[in-house]
Motif scaffolding. Structure first.
Motif, short mmCIF file in Angstrom:
data_model
loop_
_atom_site.label_atom_id
_atom_site.label_comp_id
_atom_site.label_asym_id
_atom_site.label_seq_id
_atom_site.Cartn_x
_atom_site.Cartn_y
_atom_site.Cartn_z
N LYS A 119 0.47 14.05 9.01
CA LYS A 119 1.23 14.11 7.75
C LYS A 119 0.41 13.65 6.54
N PHE A 120 -0.79 13.11 6.77
CA PHE A 120 -1.57 12.53 5.69
C PHE A 120 -2.95 13.17 5.61
N GLU A 121 -3.51 13.12 4.42
CA GLU A 121 -4.84 13.67 4.20
C GLU A 121 -5.90 12.58 4.23
N VAL A 122 -5.67 11.57 5.02
CA VAL A 122 -6.67 10.52 5.23
C VAL A 122 -7.09 10.59 6.70
N SER A 123 -8.17 9.93 7.03
CA SER A 123 -8.70 10.01 8.40
C SER A 123 -7.75 9.39 9.42
N ARG A 124 -7.88 9.83 10.63
CA ARG A 124 -7.07 9.29 11.74
C ARG A 124 -7.33 7.80 11.89
N PRO A 125 -8.60 7.33 11.82
CA PRO A 125 -8.83 5.88 11.89
C PRO A 125 -8.15 5.10 10.76
N ALA A 126 -8.09 5.68 9.57
CA ALA A 126 -7.42 5.01 8.45
C ALA A 126 -5.93 4.87 8.75
N ILE A 127 -5.32 5.92 9.28
CA ILE A 127 -3.89 5.86 9.64
C ILE A 127 -3.68 4.82 10.73
N SER A 128 -4.57 4.79 11.71
CA SER A 128 -4.46 3.78 12.78
C SER A 128 -4.52 2.37 12.21
N LYS A 129 -5.37 2.15 11.22
CA LYS A 129 -5.46 0.84 10.59
C LYS A 129 -4.15 0.50 9.87
N HIS A 130 -3.57 1.47 9.15
CA HIS A 130 -2.29 1.24 8.47
C HIS A 130 -1.19 0.93 9.49
N LEU A 131 -1.18 1.67 10.60
CA LEU A 131 -0.18 1.43 11.64
C LEU A 131 -0.36 0.03 12.25
N ASP A 176 0.83 -1.20 0.00
CA ASP A 176 0.00 0.00 0.00
C ASP A 176 0.87 1.26 0.00
N PRO A 177 0.58 2.24 -0.88
CA PRO A 177 1.41 3.44 -0.94
C PRO A 177 1.40 4.28 0.34
N VAL A 178 0.28 4.30 1.05
CA VAL A 178 0.25 5.05 2.32
C VAL A 178 1.18 4.40 3.32
N ARG A 179 1.17 3.07 3.38
CA ARG A 179 2.07 2.39 4.31
C ARG A 179 3.53 2.60 3.93
N ARG A 180 3.82 2.62 2.64
CA ARG A 180 5.20 2.91 2.21
C ARG A 180 5.60 4.31 2.65
N ASP A 181 4.69 5.26 2.55
CA ASP A 181 4.98 6.63 2.99
C ASP A 181 5.18 6.69 4.51
N ILE A 182 4.39 5.92 5.23
CA ILE A 182 4.56 5.88 6.70
C ILE A 182 5.93 5.29 7.04
N ILE A 183 6.32 4.23 6.35
CA ILE A 183 7.64 3.61 6.58
C ILE A 183 8.73 4.64 6.31
N LYS A 184 8.60 5.37 5.22
CA LYS A 184 9.60 6.40 4.90
C LYS A 184 9.66 7.45 5.99
N LEU A 185 8.52 7.91 6.47
CA LEU A 185 8.46 8.89 7.54
C LEU A 185 9.16 8.39 8.80
N LEU A 186 8.82 7.17 9.19
CA LEU A 186 9.36 6.62 10.43
C LEU A 186 10.82 6.21 10.31
N SER A 187 11.30 6.06 9.08
CA SER A 187 12.72 5.74 8.92
C SER A 187 13.61 6.92 9.31
N ALA A 188 13.04 8.12 9.27
CA ALA A 188 13.80 9.31 9.65
C ALA A 188 13.79 9.53 11.16
N GLN A 189 12.65 9.22 11.80
CA GLN A 189 12.54 9.43 13.25
C GLN A 189 11.28 8.75 13.79
N ALA A 190 11.31 8.46 15.08
CA ALA A 190 10.12 7.93 15.74
C ALA A 190 9.11 9.07 15.87
#
Length: 112
Positions: A34-46, A11-25
């Motif tokens: 950092k994303f234009e999707v809902s907070r619950p959607a981000i929680s599901k990706h996490l 999933d491209p959103v998860r790849r973007d999250i991985i990229k973000l977290l590779s720089a810092q916790a």
């Protein structure tokens, strides 16, 4: 459901999250901002990234922090790496083809 690293990076959103977290916790809220999707959607990706072993989530006070586990990405890296030579060869071949077309085009323009 058993998940693996390939599901995580599918999933491209998860790849973007991985990229973000590779720089810092980051906290879950910081990731979500950092994303234009809902907070619950981000929680599901996490949650999926955590199930795949890509990240750990630790509680610090009232915040939950996401930390990357880079070693868990090794299987995907090794799988992709085996195709690197193939794609480099294909791209080199395509570059040669484009150069030949340019030469033909220039010759044709000179003759006109």
């Amino acid at each position: 459901m058993r998940r693996d690293v390939f599901q995580a990076i599918a999933d491209p959103v998860r790849r973007d999250i991985i990229k973000l977290l590779s720089a810092q916790a980051l906290s879950v809220n910081e990731v979500a901002k950092k994303f234009e999707v809902s907070r619950p959607a981000i929680s599901k990706h996490l949650k999926i990234l955590k199930e795949c072993g890509i990240i750990d989530i630790h509680q610090k006070g009232r915040e939950r922090y996401c930390l990357i586990r880079p070693k868990s990405l090794i299987p995907a890296f090794l799988w992709i790496e085996q195709y690197q030579t193939l794609w480099e060869d294909k791209l080199d071949s395509f570059e040669v083809y484009l150069n030949q077309l340019q030469l033909q085009h220039k010759k044709r323009d000179k003759n006109e």
